[in-house]
Design a protein around this motif. Structure first.
Motif, PDB file in Angstrom:
ATOM      1  N   ALA A  97       0.810  -1.221   0.000  1.00 50.86           N
ATOM      2  CA  ALA A  97       0.000   0.000   0.000  1.00 50.86           C
ATOM      3  C   ALA A  97       0.839   1.264   0.000  1.00 50.86           C
ATOM      4  CB  ALA A  97      -0.930   0.001   1.215  1.00 50.86           C
ATOM      5  N   ARG A  98       2.092   1.173   0.423  1.00 41.14           N
ATOM      6  CA  ARG A  98       2.897   2.375   0.596  1.00 41.14           C
ATOM      7  C   ARG A  98       3.216   3.082  -0.720  1.00 41.14           C
ATOM      8  NH1 ARG A  98       7.191  -0.407   4.561  1.00 41.14           N
ATOM      9  NH2 ARG A  98       6.768  -2.074   3.050  1.00 41.14           N
ATOM     10  N   ALA A  99       3.104   2.370  -1.844  1.00 46.94           N
ATOM     11  CA  ALA A  99       3.318   3.014  -3.143  1.00 46.94           C
ATOM     12  C   ALA A  99       2.181   3.968  -3.492  1.00 46.94           C
ATOM     13  CB  ALA A  99       3.450   1.953  -4.233  1.00 46.94           C
ATOM     14  N   ARG A 100       1.008   3.738  -2.907  1.00 51.51           N
ATOM     15  CA  ARG A 100      -0.188   4.582  -3.061  1.00 51.51           C
ATOM     16  C   ARG A 100      -0.844   4.509  -4.437  1.00 51.51           C
ATOM     17  NH1 ARG A 100      -1.116   7.908   1.277  1.00 51.51           N
ATOM     18  NH2 ARG A 100       0.618   8.097   2.754  1.00 51.51           N
ATOM     19  N   HIS A 101      -0.224   3.811  -5.402  1.00 56.21           N
ATOM     20  CA  HIS A 101      -0.871   3.681  -6.705  1.00 56.21           C
ATOM     21  C   HIS A 101      -1.002   2.221  -7.124  1.00 56.21           C
ATOM     22  CE1 HIS A 101       3.444   3.602  -8.074  1.00 56.21           C
ATOM     23  NE2 HIS A 101       2.953   2.612  -8.803  1.00 56.21           N
ATOM     24  N   ASN A 102      -0.661   1.280  -6.265  1.00 53.16           N
ATOM     25  CA  ASN A 102      -0.696  -0.121  -6.657  1.00 53.16           C
ATOM     26  C   ASN A 102      -2.132  -0.602  -6.858  1.00 53.16           C
ATOM     27  OD1 ASN A 102       2.030  -0.621  -6.902  1.00 53.16           O
ATOM     28  ND2 ASN A 102       2.302  -1.295  -4.797  1.00 53.16           N
ATOM     29  N   TRP A 103      -2.255  -1.785  -7.465  1.00 57.81           N
ATOM     30  CA  TRP A 103      -3.552  -2.285  -7.934  1.00 57.81           C
ATOM     31  C   TRP A 103      -4.637  -2.387  -6.859  1.00 57.81           C
ATOM     32  CZ3 TRP A 103      -5.743  -6.708  -6.023  1.00 57.81           C
ATOM     33  CH2 TRP A 103      -4.913  -7.568  -5.283  1.00 57.81           C
ATOM     34  N   PRO A 104      -4.327  -2.616  -5.561  1.00 54.42           N
ATOM     35  CA  PRO A 104      -5.432  -2.659  -4.592  1.00 54.42           C
ATOM     36  C   PRO A 104      -6.243  -1.363  -4.541  1.00 54.42           C
ATOM     37  CG  PRO A 104      -3.494  -3.679  -3.636  1.00 54.42           C
ATOM     38  CD  PRO A 104      -3.052  -3.046  -4.922  1.00 54.42           C
ATOM     39  N   GLU A 105      -5.632  -0.219  -4.868  1.00 61.85           N
ATOM     40  CA  GLU A 105      -6.352   1.050  -4.736  1.00 61.85           C
ATOM     41  C   GLU A 105      -7.561   1.142  -5.672  1.00 61.85           C
ATOM     42  OE1 GLU A 105      -5.630   2.770  -2.126  1.00 61.85           O
ATOM     43  OE2 GLU A 105      -3.962   1.394  -1.780  1.00 61.85           O
ATOM     44  N   PRO A 106      -7.437   0.852  -6.984  1.00 62.63           N
ATOM     45  CA  PRO A 106      -8.637   0.851  -7.824  1.00 62.63           C
ATOM     46  C   PRO A 106      -9.644  -0.226  -7.438  1.00 62.63           C
ATOM     47  CG  PRO A 106      -6.663   1.021  -9.185  1.00 62.63           C
ATOM     48  CD  PRO A 106      -6.206   0.695  -7.800  1.00 62.63           C
ATOM     49  N   VAL A 107      -9.173  -1.355  -6.920  1.00 61.25           N
ATOM     50  CA  VAL A 107     -10.106  -2.400  -6.478  1.00 61.25           C
ATOM     51  C   VAL A 107     -10.909  -1.918  -5.273  1.00 61.25           C
ATOM     52  CG1 VAL A 107     -10.251  -4.729  -5.486  1.00 61.25           C
ATOM     53  CG2 VAL A 107      -8.718  -4.275  -7.423  1.00 61.25           C
ATOM     54  N   ILE A 108     -10.243  -1.271  -4.335  1.00 63.88           N
ATOM     55  CA  ILE A 108     -10.938  -0.706  -3.172  1.00 63.88           C
ATOM     56  C   ILE A 108     -11.964   0.331  -3.635  1.00 63.88           C
ATOM     57  CG2 ILE A 108     -10.625   0.718  -1.103  1.00 63.88           C
ATOM     58  CD1 ILE A 108      -7.762  -0.619  -0.940  1.00 63.88           C
ATOM     59  N   ALA A 109     -11.556   1.176  -4.597  1.00 62.90           N
ATOM     60  CA  ALA A 109     -12.472   2.197  -5.116  1.00 62.90           C
ATOM     61  C   ALA A 109     -13.683   1.559  -5.783  1.00 62.90           C
ATOM     62  CB  ALA A 109     -11.732   3.099  -6.101  1.00 62.90           C
ATOM     63  N   TRP A 110     -13.485   0.446  -6.472  1.00 63.19           N
ATOM     64  CA  TRP A 110     -14.606  -0.268  -7.104  1.00 63.19           C
ATOM     65  C   TRP A 110     -15.602  -0.752  -6.052  1.00 63.19           C
ATOM     66  CZ3 TRP A 110     -16.492  -5.258  -6.715  1.00 63.19           C
ATOM     67  CH2 TRP A 110     -17.435  -5.651  -7.665  1.00 63.19           C
ATOM     68  N   PHE A 111     -15.101  -1.305  -4.978  1.00 62.67           N
ATOM     69  CA  PHE A 111     -16.007  -1.757  -3.916  1.00 62.67           C
ATOM     70  C   PHE A 111     -16.810  -0.583  -3.361  1.00 62.67           C
ATOM     71  CE2 PHE A 111     -13.555  -5.731  -3.643  1.00 62.67           C
ATOM     72  CZ  PHE A 111     -14.578  -6.638  -3.387  1.00 62.67           C
ATOM     73  N   LYS A 112     -16.167   0.540  -3.123  1.00 58.47           N
ATOM     74  CA  LYS A 112     -16.882   1.692  -2.572  1.00 58.47           C
ATOM     75  C   LYS A 112     -17.915   2.239  -3.555  1.00 58.47           C
ATOM     76  CE  LYS A 112     -17.080   3.444   0.537  1.00 58.47           C
ATOM     77  NZ  LYS A 112     -18.054   3.106   1.609  1.00 58.47           N
ATOM     78  N   GLU A 113     -17.598   2.216  -4.828  1.00 59.16           N
ATOM     79  CA  GLU A 113     -18.539   2.709  -5.834  1.00 59.16           C
ATOM     80  C   GLU A 113     -19.750   1.800  -5.956  1.00 59.16           C
ATOM     81  OE1 GLU A 113     -18.693   3.466 -10.673  1.00 59.16           O
ATOM     82  OE2 GLU A 113     -16.764   3.123  -9.671  1.00 59.16           O
ATOM     83  N   HIS A 114     -19.542   0.498  -5.941  1.00 56.10           N
ATOM     84  CA  HIS A 114     -20.628  -0.441  -6.164  1.00 56.10           C
ATOM     85  C   HIS A 114     -21.432  -0.761  -4.917  1.00 56.10           C
ATOM     86  CE1 HIS A 114     -18.719  -0.931 -10.042  1.00 56.10           C
ATOM     87  NE2 HIS A 114     -19.761  -1.626 -10.431  1.00 56.10           N
ATOM     88  N   TYR A 115     -20.841  -0.556  -3.746  1.00 61.03           N
ATOM     89  CA  TYR A 115     -21.554  -0.849  -2.502  1.00 61.03           C
ATOM     90  C   TYR A 115     -21.417   0.335  -1.556  1.00 61.03           C
ATOM     91  CZ  TYR A 115     -20.879  -5.370  -4.688  1.00 61.03           C
ATOM     92  OH  TYR A 115     -20.839  -6.403  -5.603  1.00 61.03           O
ATOM     93  N   PRO A 116     -21.997   1.481  -1.928  1.00 59.77           N
ATOM     94  CA  PRO A 116     -21.816   2.695  -1.115  1.00 59.77           C
ATOM     95  C   PRO A 116     -22.410   2.582   0.286  1.00 59.77           C
ATOM     96  CG  PRO A 116     -23.483   3.034  -2.813  1.00 59.77           C
ATOM     97  CD  PRO A 116     -22.826   1.728  -3.126  1.00 59.77           C
ATOM     98  N   HIS A 117     -23.343   1.651   0.471  1.00 61.68           N
ATOM     99  CA  HIS A 117     -23.970   1.476   1.780  1.00 61.68           C
ATOM    100  C   HIS A 117     -23.111   0.639   2.728  1.00 61.68           C
ATOM    101  CE1 HIS A 117     -24.840  -2.203  -0.424  1.00 61.68           C
ATOM    102  NE2 HIS A 117     -25.092  -2.801   0.724  1.00 61.68           N
TER     103      HIS A 117
END
Length: 375
Positions: A36-56
């Motif tokens: 996570a320390r790179a701040r741009h690695n692949w988990p970041e867009p995956v995390i964003a996808w979860f937040k977008e699709h399941y905002p609740h």
């Protein structure tokens, strides 16, 4: 979908249930490509996808990936960094970082890690396979590098889904969607564009698995108990010896360690000639250090045998400290009680610039697993 990239083997039952409950905990473990320390690695867009699709959904993220580490260390970290934090879905990335380990050893450590994560059937696991330059020749002609193929054998045995992120990115290069230098300028670490390619492959996998996706099939079956291990010598029962059980001679101190978040405490000295010893039950021993150019070397022996001196490499990218590095003392000992003795020494090479000994982990390798299972 390319079946070589996406393998859907079992439904993500725990993840479904967590989403429906309103709280989801994602876990990541692997090397620098996932760190996570790179701040741009692949988990970041995956995390964003979860937040977008399941905002609740209240989303918790436990990214336990550490650069330049493999599944040998992960076996000992899984309990503290993922299991005790109640992760519902864990992504595992070690195809690249385990590549230079012997096949037998990495199969033992990987299977031990997976069995720890799957033991209570309370979380889902997905394997993700990244890329390094040495994989290119085989992958370019449709073959699978051994490190990935062996992981896939474990995935098949345990019914774990997997994503060939590296193969997905290679396909994007072939199709002209991404230039190689946008993906891997150094042959290993992706840029923002390469990380996005990796993330998109994972998101495509999730879109076939989870609610709100196109024609997902809601899982109803309960998870089965773990099958018998493929390798009875796997490290499922690997354990950690507490630092305060080590007998020391010389100016050693157990310190709370503020320099690496993955280390709670270290047993530290910089004194040449400082010694320690302890006994353990098992078939092997591995040690974890805060390591770097200013680290000491080790004079050590097992069971009153001959003394040996470690000769650990110090690559150009290695700083003075900050590398959570494992040192395997022995494997495949007779299962039983053993004594380890160690003395701090200078490495006596230009690359060894100090005598700091910062021991963070004493890992005990277990004996073979013996278990019965109903047919």
């Amino acid at each position: 979908m390319n079946k070589q990239i996406w393998k859907h083997r079992a439904p993500l039952l725990n993840t479904w249930q967590a989403i429906e409950s309103g709280t989801l905990r994602l876990g990541f473990i692997g090397g620098s490509i996932t760190d996570a320390r790179a701040r741009h690695n692949w988990p970041e867009p995956v995390i964003a996808w979860f937040k977008e699709h399941y905002p609740h959904v209240r989303l918790f993220v436990e990214n336990a990936a550490i650069g330049a580490t493999g599944s040998e260390l992960a076996v000992f970290r899984a309990e503290r960094d993922l299991i005790m934090r109640d992760c519902d879905l864990v992504f595992v990335d070690y195809s690249v970082n385990d590549d230079e380990e012997a096949s037998e050893k990495r199969m033992r450590t990987r299977e031990g890690l997976l069995r720890k994560l799957l033991a209570d059937c309370s979380r889902d696991v997905v394997l993700v396979h990244t890329f390094r330059q040495s994989f290119y020749r085989e992958m370019s002609v449709g073959d699978t590098p051994a490190s990935i193929a062996e992981f896939e054998a474990l995935a098949e045995h345990y019914g774990i889904g997997s994503v060939g992120m590296g193969l997905h990115a290679l396909e994007e290069v072939r199709l002209g969607r991404m230039r190689w230098e946008e993906w891997l300028p150094d042959g290993l670490h992706p840029t923002e564009r390469g990380s996005l390619s990796y993330a998109r492959s994972v998101i495509s996998f999730l879109e076939k698995e989870l609610p709100g996706s196109v024609n997902p099939v809601k899982p109803t079956a309960k998870p089965l108990q773990l099958p018998l291990p493929l390798n009875p010598n796997n490290w499922e029962n690997a354990s950690i010896l507490p630092l305060d059980e080590i007998e020391t001679e010389g100016p050693w101190v157990i310190r709370r360690w503020p320099h690496l978040e993955w280390m709670d405490q270290v047993l530290e000295t910089s004194a040449i000639g400082a010694k320690l010893k302890f006994t353990f039950e098992g078939t092997g021993l591995t040690l974890g250090f805060d390591f770097g150019a200013t680290s000491s070397e080790l004079r050590y022996r097992l069971d009153n045998g001959p003394w040996k001196i470690s000769e650990r490499s110090r690559p150009v990218w290695c700083g003075n400290d900050g590398w959570y590095r494992m040192f395997t003392v022995a494997e495949d000992l007779i299962n039983g009680s053993h004594e380890f003795e160690m003395e701090v020494v200078h490495g006596d090479t230009p690359e060894c610039k100090g005598t700091n000994c910062r021991l963070a982990l004493v890992g005990i390798i277990p004996g073979p697993i013996t278990m019965m299972q109903d047919e």
